[in-house]
Design an enzyme around this catalytic site. Sequence first.
Site, PDB file in Angstrom:
ATOM      1  N   ASP A   1      18.095  59.611  -7.182  1.00 52.55           N
ATOM      2  CA  ASP A   1      18.434  59.043  -5.867  1.00 52.55           C
ATOM      3  C   ASP A   1      17.269  58.262  -5.262  1.00 52.55           C
ATOM      4  O   ASP A   1      17.309  57.907  -4.092  1.00 52.55           O
ATOM      5  CB  ASP A   1      18.789  60.155  -4.880  1.00 52.55           C
ATOM      6  CG  ASP A   1      19.838  61.090  -5.419  1.00 52.55           C
ATOM      7  OD1 ASP A   1      20.888  60.594  -5.857  1.00 52.55           O
ATOM      8  OD2 ASP A   1      19.600  62.314  -5.424  1.00 52.55           O
TER       9      ASP A   1
ATOM     10  N   GLN B   1      12.910  56.673  -6.301  1.00 52.99           N
ATOM     11  CA  GLN B   1      11.772  56.716  -7.203  1.00 52.99           C
ATOM     12  C   GLN B   1      10.480  56.540  -6.425  1.00 52.99           C
ATOM     13  O   GLN B   1      10.410  55.723  -5.518  1.00 52.99           O
ATOM     14  CB  GLN B   1      11.862  55.572  -8.245  1.00 52.99           C
ATOM     15  CG  GLN B   1      13.054  55.646  -9.167  1.00 52.99           C
ATOM     16  CD  GLN B   1      14.328  55.087  -8.527  1.00 52.99           C
ATOM     17  OE1 GLN B   1      14.264  54.143  -7.741  1.00 52.99           O
ATOM     18  NE2 GLN B   1      15.471  55.663  -8.844  1.00 52.99           N
TER      19      GLN B   1
ATOM     20  N   SER C   1      13.769  55.970  -1.373  1.00 49.91           N
ATOM     21  CA  SER C   1      14.516  57.209  -1.338  1.00 49.91           C
ATOM     22  C   SER C   1      15.856  56.845  -0.722  1.00 49.91           C
ATOM     23  O   SER C   1      15.914  56.410   0.419  1.00 49.91           O
ATOM     24  CB  SER C   1      13.786  58.237  -0.486  1.00 49.91           C
ATOM     25  OG  SER C   1      14.659  59.288  -0.177  1.00 49.91           O
ATOM     26  N   ARG C   2      16.928  56.993  -1.487  1.00 53.58           N
ATOM     27  CA  ARG C   2      18.207  56.470  -1.013  1.00 53.58           C
ATOM     28  C   ARG C   2      18.981  57.422  -0.127  1.00 53.58           C
ATOM     29  O   ARG C   2      19.941  57.020   0.510  1.00 53.58           O
ATOM     30  CB  ARG C   2      19.075  56.039  -2.200  1.00 53.58           C
ATOM     31  CG  ARG C   2      18.510  54.818  -2.856  1.00 53.58           C
ATOM     32  CD  ARG C   2      19.364  54.255  -3.967  1.00 53.58           C
ATOM     33  NE  ARG C   2      18.518  53.376  -4.765  1.00 53.58           N
ATOM     34  CZ  ARG C   2      17.787  53.773  -5.791  1.00 53.58           C
ATOM     35  NH1 ARG C   2      17.839  55.038  -6.178  1.00 53.58           N
ATOM     36  NH2 ARG C   2      17.010  52.942  -6.438  1.00 53.58           N
ATOM     37  N   VAL C   3      18.590  58.679  -0.068  1.00 46.96           N
ATOM     38  CA  VAL C   3      19.358  59.585   0.785  1.00 46.96           C
ATOM     39  C   VAL C   3      18.534  60.345   1.825  1.00 46.96           C
ATOM     40  O   VAL C   3      19.047  60.777   2.835  1.00 46.96           O
ATOM     41  CB  VAL C   3      20.168  60.618  -0.048  1.00 46.96           C
ATOM     42  CG1 VAL C   3      21.212  59.949  -0.879  1.00 46.96           C
ATOM     43  CG2 VAL C   3      19.255  61.454  -0.916  1.00 46.96           C
TER      44      VAL C   3
END
Length: 503
Positions: A340, A342, A365-367
Amino acid sequence: MAATRKDEISAILKEQIKGFHYDLEMEEVGVVVEVGDGIARVFGLQGAMAAEIVEFPNDVYGLVLNLEEESVGIALFGGSEYVQEGDEVRRTGRVRETVVGEELLGRVVDPLGRPKDGKGPITSTKTRKAEIKAPGVVERQPVNTPLQTGLKSIDALTPIGRGQRELIIGDRRTGKTAIALDTIINQAGKGVTCVYVAIGQKTSTIARVVDTLERHGAMAYTIVVTAEADDPTPMQYLAPYAGCAMAEYFTYKGEDAFVVYDDLSKHAVAYREMSLLLRRPPGREAYPGDIFYTHSRLLERAVRLSDEHGGGSLTAFPIIETKAGDITSYIPTNVISITDGQIYLESDLFNQGFRPAINVGISVSRVGGAAQIKAMKQIAGDLRLKLSQYRELEAFAEFSADLDEESKAQLARGDRLMEVLKQNQYMPMPVEEQVVSLYVGVENHLADVDVSEVRRFIEEWLRFLHSEHEEIFDELRGGKEFTDSIETQLEKAVSEFKERFGG
Ligand SMILES: Nc1ncnc2c1ncn2[C@@H]1O[C@H](COP(=O)(O)OP(=O)(O)O)[C@@H](O)[C@H]1O
Ligand SMILES: [Mg+2]
């Protein structure tokens, strides 16, 4: 040559066995026809399941990997020197499982849950399958609680939520393990149980890790699972699944758990070695065709469970070691695509003394953003903007001799913000301290502080606030908003402090 011999032996064995209780026995029992390189080929065992544990004489165990028509390919968990052609092999009916439980906390164990620290037996009788099917959508809920790493550049710019999978990627000696260890150290008193899985590392390196965790009081809530470089490859292969199961024990009890896989590059190499010995057809970069699935089914087990399922969480930090910064090779691209977010570490930054050596421009950080406390979210928004302006200007400034005053000021602020982001190892910082540290940088209170003095300024600023204005920290703690009132108090405190700092 080897194949002919194997066929011959199977034929002879078949002939011998004919007329006995063939059908029944051959389901449950087999005979070794070939052994070498930690792999055994076994005739019989027709009832064996993939991933089942089988038992050889002398307490040797193996893992069923290849189910073929004539034979079964089995990877041995050590002790292959005790296994001989003609030995009997028995099914155990158990798919690979490992010991789990509170009893493992503070211990160093192998992937089967057996002690490796000489601290006596592990008394737990609880076991858990090393592999489970990852929970589906209905069992999950969105990530909404932060997992604080204690590192400013991560908690502010690439925040992690409980239940997330965040990849740590970089060349060797860029501080990947350091980030994982600091995150574990920072979980003290936060109700997060940690599992550190060491795959294919040197014994001395693991001893240092355990020593570090012990010195910081972190072993009390941590399990270390290791399969070292000189352990059999099936052990190295099994390590992350076993570590995941040990962490999941807490997750499925409704608690929060955190697992580090250090690292999946070495895990992939162990799996490749094992597969080549089993004579599976090699694919890209000689890795077996299912290497992607091998990693995705592991990482999909990271989860924030719904309240009906207990509300527990499992956060995972897989680590990937790149060569010469190449993130486009097979294993890195695979793992990038199944995480989700890197965190990219770079040798250049590390060598320039920018540590943790995180490239904050490309890390994502996508979430986790949804999980940030409000005060941090507000500061981080400004910080991100200022840093991206800084990077643009920096590139531009290289080619232009005279910059206008405003650009110069922006560059100066950027230089100072980068200083604020630096952080020594083993010094994770509580989020309220992070907020007030970043605040002075973002609000340009460092403009008249020399770059070389920034870190000392921040240290003393924090000390000053603790002794004179602890109420500001009190207000920030517990996820409170960054109100006008806090801002007014901070502004007053900064002027107060600056008078002292300067003088
Ligand atoms: N933030 C930091 N500040 C100072 N030294 C650091 C920092 N992070 C890592 N180091 C040091 O750099 C070296 C490499 O770090 P390590 O985490 O082992 O790298 P990797 O896991 O990427 O190979 C170690 O000696 C470690 O102590
Ligand atoms: Mg490392």
